[in-house]
Design a protein around this motif. Structure first.
Motif, PDB file in Angstrom:
ATOM      1  N   PRO A  62      -7.716   5.572   1.980  1.00 39.76           N
ATOM      2  CA  PRO A  62      -7.312   5.649   0.570  1.00 39.76           C
ATOM      3  C   PRO A  62      -7.620   4.332  -0.134  1.00 39.76           C
ATOM      4  CG  PRO A  62      -5.399   5.444   2.012  1.00 39.76           C
ATOM      5  CD  PRO A  62      -6.580   5.679   2.899  1.00 39.76           C
ATOM      6  N   ILE A  63      -8.069   4.405  -1.364  1.00 36.58           N
ATOM      7  CA  ILE A  63      -8.446   3.183  -2.083  1.00 36.58           C
ATOM      8  C   ILE A  63      -7.282   2.203  -2.169  1.00 36.58           C
ATOM      9  CG2 ILE A  63      -9.087   2.268  -4.359  1.00 36.58           C
ATOM     10  CD1 ILE A  63     -10.842   4.714  -4.748  1.00 36.58           C
ATOM     11  N   HIS A  64      -6.106   2.750  -2.423  1.00 32.56           N
ATOM     12  CA  HIS A  64      -4.947   1.874  -2.610  1.00 32.56           C
ATOM     13  C   HIS A  64      -3.799   2.356  -1.736  1.00 32.56           C
ATOM     14  CE1 HIS A  64      -1.140   0.594  -4.556  1.00 32.56           C
ATOM     15  NE2 HIS A  64      -1.814  -0.526  -4.757  1.00 32.56           N
ATOM     16  N   TRP A  70      -8.365  -1.822  -1.757  1.00 31.54           N
ATOM     17  CA  TRP A  70      -9.737  -2.156  -1.373  1.00 31.54           C
ATOM     18  C   TRP A  70     -10.562  -2.658  -2.550  1.00 31.54           C
ATOM     19  CZ3 TRP A  70     -11.032  -2.822   3.486  1.00 31.54           C
ATOM     20  CH2 TRP A  70     -10.314  -2.168   4.494  1.00 31.54           C
ATOM     21  N   ARG A  71     -10.140  -2.371  -3.771  1.00 24.26           N
ATOM     22  CA  ARG A  71     -10.875  -2.831  -4.949  1.00 24.26           C
ATOM     23  C   ARG A  71     -10.809  -4.350  -5.094  1.00 24.26           C
ATOM     24  NH1 ARG A  71      -7.803   1.451  -8.719  1.00 24.26           N
ATOM     25  NH2 ARG A  71      -6.158   0.531  -7.417  1.00 24.26           N
ATOM     26  N   GLN A  72      -9.841  -4.957  -4.445  1.00 25.08           N
ATOM     27  CA  GLN A  72      -9.760  -6.409  -4.485  1.00 25.08           C
ATOM     28  C   GLN A  72     -10.761  -7.055  -3.535  1.00 25.08           C
ATOM     29  OE1 GLN A  72      -5.699  -7.585  -3.821  1.00 25.08           O
ATOM     30  NE2 GLN A  72      -4.930  -6.538  -5.648  1.00 25.08           N
ATOM     31  N   PHE A  88     -11.000   7.601  -2.428  1.00 25.46           N
ATOM     32  CA  PHE A  88     -11.197   7.058  -1.092  1.00 25.46           C
ATOM     33  C   PHE A  88     -12.338   6.045  -1.078  1.00 25.46           C
ATOM     34  CE2 PHE A  88      -9.898  11.547  -0.735  1.00 25.46           C
ATOM     35  CZ  PHE A  88      -8.638  11.360  -0.173  1.00 25.46           C
ATOM     36  N   ILE A  89     -12.323   5.226  -0.027  1.00 19.42           N
ATOM     37  CA  ILE A  89     -13.417   4.280   0.201  1.00 19.42           C
ATOM     38  C   ILE A  89     -13.967   4.544   1.595  1.00 19.42           C
ATOM     39  CG2 ILE A  89     -11.860   2.450   1.076  1.00 19.42           C
ATOM     40  CD1 ILE A  89     -13.804   0.438  -0.246  1.00 19.42           C
ATOM     41  N   ALA A  90     -15.290   4.644   1.710  1.00 19.51           N
ATOM     42  CA  ALA A  90     -15.962   4.847   2.991  1.00 19.51           C
ATOM     43  C   ALA A  90     -16.655   3.553   3.383  1.00 19.51           C
ATOM     44  CB  ALA A  90     -16.976   5.988   2.886  1.00 19.51           C
ATOM     45  N   ILE A  91     -16.446   3.124   4.622  1.00 19.46           N
ATOM     46  CA  ILE A  91     -16.986   1.854   5.100  1.00 19.46           C
ATOM     47  C   ILE A  91     -17.745   2.105   6.391  1.00 19.46           C
ATOM     48  CG2 ILE A  91     -16.423  -0.484   5.856  1.00 19.46           C
ATOM     49  CD1 ILE A  91     -13.810  -0.229   4.254  1.00 19.46           C
TER      50      ILE A  91
END
Length: 226
Positions: A62-64, A70-72, A88-91
């Motif tokens: 989840p992004i936050h 993760w935006r930071q 979401f963020i995929a890494i």
């Protein structure tokens, strides 16, 4: 003379086939000897996933959350245009040359594939901000406790030079993704899936002891649509 060279070539090819067979056999055998076969005693409170396209795996968070925004770490300014409804963020990790020059499978060449497997180049981290609908296919449930999630966050940070996200200028597949410098290199034994699997093992997730292929990563996980 010609026959001698033909024999050498034949033995060399046979040796390569046997080595490839051994590589695959070891990878398959280790699926049945997982690390952390006993589940964590902590209650899973973070919904995360492993996303596979059949070859490559990404960690999806989840992004936050209470642990991290993760935006930071990966600011939206590094991306062309992140959808406002991204959740979401995929890494993921990959070979620099392969990642930057193979945006689609149609761009894959034998020389790039061989170059990635032989190694010698630094790895990159690929980050994408995703909408929920983009996780409809190839998603595997990764229920994490807060402790496990914190360990994976630390694992991602440790893969960045000095813990800092350094973007690769102008490198994008689309509007919602970006590439970043990463520690370490990429080779036959350190693949994108190896790096995903190592993070999961360090966080105490049940996964194969060696994960060169995507199926080694997802074998012990359950398919799930967010």
């Amino acid at each position: 003379m010609i026959q001698r060279w033909l024999k050498r070539i034949a033995f060399t090819l046979l040796g390569l086939v046997l080595l490839m067979g051994l590589y695959l056999a070891v990878a398959c055998a280790l699926m049945f000897w997982p690390a952390h076969a006993r589940p964590s005693t902590e209650t899973p409170t973070v919904q995360a996933w492993v996303l596979s396209n059949g070859v490559h795996t990404d960690l999806v968070f989840p992004i936050h959350s209470a642990s991290i925004d993760w935006r930071q770490l990966f600011p939206l300014a590094d991306f062309r245009a992140v959808p406002p409804d991204a959740e979401f963020i995929a890494i993921g990790w990959g070979d620099r040359e392969f990642y930057l020059n193979t945006p689609t499978w149609a761009d894959l060449t034998a020389s790039r594939a061989a170059g990635a497997l032989l190694g010698g180049k630094r790895a990159l981290i690929h980050v994408s901000y995703l909408q929920r609908g983009q996780l409809q296919n190839g998603a595997y449930k990764l229920p994490l406790s807060q402790t496990q999630y914190a360990q994976l966050v630390d694992y991602v940070r440790a893969a960045l030079p000095s813990g800092q996200a350094i973007p690769i200028a102008g490198a994008h597949y689309g509007d919602n993704d970006a590439f970043y410098e990463a520690e370490g290199g990429y080779n036959l034994f350190e693949t994108c899936n190896t790096l995903t699997g190592r993070g999961l093992r360090q966080a105490g997730v049940t996964v194969s002891r060696w994960t060169p292929f995507d199926f080694n990563v997802v074998w012990h996980l359950q398919p799930a649509t967010p």
